[in-house]
Enzyme design. Sequence first.
Site, PDB file in Angstrom:
ATOM      1  N   ASP A 173     -10.628   2.254  -3.354  1.00  0.00           N
ATOM      2  CA  ASP A 173     -11.172   2.094  -2.010  1.00  0.00           C
ATOM      3  C   ASP A 173     -12.691   2.136  -2.032  1.00  0.00           C
ATOM      4  O   ASP A 173     -13.331   1.880  -1.015  1.00  0.00           O
ATOM      5  CB  ASP A 173     -10.641   3.196  -1.079  1.00  0.00           C
ATOM      6  N   ASP A 218       0.834  -1.202   0.000  1.00  0.00           N
ATOM      7  CA  ASP A 218       0.000   0.000   0.000  1.00  0.00           C
ATOM      8  C   ASP A 218       0.871   1.256   0.000  1.00  0.00           C
ATOM      9  O   ASP A 218       2.070   1.208   0.319  1.00  0.00           O
ATOM     10  CB  ASP A 218      -0.891  -0.049   1.253  1.00  0.00           C
TER      11      ASP A 218
HETATM   12  C1  DGJ Z   1      -5.871   1.927   1.824  1.00  0.00           C
HETATM   13  C2  DGJ Z   1      -6.248   0.699   1.051  1.00  0.00           C
HETATM   14  O1  DGJ Z   1      -6.741   1.039  -0.205  1.00  0.00           O
HETATM   15  C3  DGJ Z   1      -7.252  -0.084   1.882  1.00  0.00           C
HETATM   16  O2  DGJ Z   1      -7.691  -1.197   1.161  1.00  0.00           O
HETATM   17  C4  DGJ Z   1      -6.615  -0.495   3.173  1.00  0.00           C
HETATM   18  O3  DGJ Z   1      -5.562  -1.373   2.920  1.00  0.00           O
HETATM   19  C5  DGJ Z   1      -6.129   0.745   3.916  1.00  0.00           C
HETATM   20  N1  DGJ Z   1      -5.304   1.557   3.098  1.00  0.00           N
HETATM   21  C6  DGJ Z   1      -5.376   0.341   5.150  1.00  0.00           C
HETATM   22  O4  DGJ Z   1      -4.792   1.409   5.749  1.00  0.00           O
END
Ligand code: DGJ
Length: 727
Positions: A548, A478
């Site tokens: 997201d 991430d």
């Molecule tokens: C952003 C990601 O897109 C989410 O799926 C998740 O992993 C969060 N970060 C966790 O902080």
Amino acid sequence: MAIIVNEQTNQFYLHTKNTSYAFEVAHGLLAHSYWGKRVNEVPPIAELYPLTGDNLDAVDLPGFKPHSSDVLMQEFPTYGSCDLRTPAFHAVYKDGSPITKLSYKGYKVYNEKLRPEGLPSTYANEDDTAETLEIELFDELKGVTVYLYYCVFEEKDIMTRFVKVVNNSADRFTVKSLMSFCADFPHMNYDMMNQHGAWAREAHIERKPLFVGMQEVDSKRGASGPNHTPFVALAEREATETAGDVFGLCLVYSGNWFGGADVDRHFRPRLMMGLNPFNFEWQLEAGESLYAPEVIMSYSSEGIGLMTRQFHNIIRKNVCRGKFRDTERYVLINNWEATYMNFNEEKLLAIADAAAELGVDMLVLDDGWFGKRNADNCSLGDWYVNTEKLPSGLKGLGEKINAKGLKFGLWFEPEMISPDSDLYRAHPDWCLHTEGRPRTVSRHQLTLDLTRQDVCDYIVEFLSKTLSENPIAYVKWDMNRHFSEAGSALLAADNQREVAHRYMLGLYSVLERVTTAFPDVLFEGCSSGGGRFDAGMLHYMPQTWSSDDSDAVERLYIQEGLGLVYPFCTMGAHISAIPNHQIGRNTPIKLRGQVALPGQFGFELDLSKMSDEDKAASKELIKTYKEYGEVFHRGDFYKLASIFKGQNSAWEFVSEDKNTVIVMTYNIQGKIAVPSKVLKLQGLDAKARYEEVATGKIYGGDTLMNLGIFQNCDRDQTSDMRVFKKI
Ligand code: DGJ
């Protein structure tokens, strides 16, 4: 022969099966003469694209037509002489002069695919016919050599270009702008297409007619998206999904990029793509070289759909790498939306039990497993397990999950550091920052300075340790903030504007080391969803968490938008809970499942709390995915109806062997007393017959393509999956 050089006429031809690209050396300059459908010959540039009224131009090509490089169609124009349009290369020399004048020096043809050093790129497989043409340009006064590399994937109807600048002088000079691709077009009867977006609304498709002047998309964020993704295309004004000329460019790069068309006073667009010149300066020392990333060029004479399929094919087979490139990957359950950071071993094992019952392959533990991280305000950098939450550690948890028949995957955010972390307390200068300015946090975090070798080594070390000591089969990589105060403590004042590109070179070196050391681990990229969804990252990690926003309706836009360039096998797509956590919408499990099916399928909700009805539906979806995932992931994609044009959409996938055809239909808003939509299938064998699996009905390929099938749009939030098999 994909590359043909005519030494009598000084013409260069690049041919794929169906397309051609041509240029010529004219008065020492590289004149662009053609890009389009395959032709055997192109007339000399002096006979091409005549212009009237080019009065204000400096006459640097006397006795030639055109008489000025300011109206010559060019391949790699530089700044400072007579071409006063936007250049592909701009440098400033020791004496203060900003003028470069490159002349053609020579060429070489290689029977192989060459690649830019230190950068991700396409590569050739054994069954590819790939050749590279190297063109050498030289400025004798300044000692600058520029190599243009044109690579031709003949069978795939794809060409690529990247550029290398070498300082052959005794003094350093400053590169201020360097494009990977540049070509002039003879008229402006085009729309510019690109993908724009924001967090949780990535990759929406935009199409606008060209105007006279500069139209550009870019990133200045230190990551490729999500405001735009590194893609631009020129599509004929009349072009549709199935007809018309379309010229697409996709940059294999994940940092600050630029793409645009500068339409000049004679209505001629100069299409360009490369490193973003904004806030960029590279001090090129004597003897050193600098690469512009590779751009993938997909030309289609049959509309947008073919451009897309060519991109899908090359990205899937010649950009993505590693063991997982061609295999079906894991159906996963990610605990993020199920628990956020509020989990313990017991909760995770309950989810694992439910997952095993459904036939899920892997449980992924997301953010919150390390340091003292119970909220997003601390601990990035402290990559040791929180034993209060996970008393048996990562190893114990992984083994327990494995014992249930599931693999174990783990989340990291390796490029980040929380001010409240042991790492920051030990190394306060390891983050990007600029002396005297506040270190602005975003999501309470700062970005590690990947221009530094010690920081890159630290990332490789902690990842290698965690991956080798624990049974980890998958990593979610991430990256939840983009740059601010992007300076480096180790770089001299003159080199501070190199930070954004140096960061990418550091990141790519880390990714190369880690993914090479752990070939059996599947890596998935993520940047708050699709904030860095690009071909550069896909070179190291064959999939990216698309957004997201996990709402099924929003995902119709995002996945169709991404699918303009990137194949569905690269898109993480999960079923999440209702009401949806991002926008509160309630959607049926069938729609949620069928929107996720074509991507890398998984779940993002608490399976231990799922209703029996949803569990039964999920089991079926997993079965369907196991049976047909290959068609979605390796088949050809045809967009039959676009969600950007109405309330319904339809995606068709034709398997690699052409024997299985899947049509996914989606309808957001029902309408009564209106005719059903006609969906004319594409890519079938007109003479063959196809049986619809669910009904046993038989249709001719010609009927399916010319008469079509019907989509009823009378109900809200409905979807269907229709499978046809060639008989
Ligand atoms: C952003 C990601 O897109 C989410 O799926 C998740 O992993 C969060 N970060 C966790 O902080």
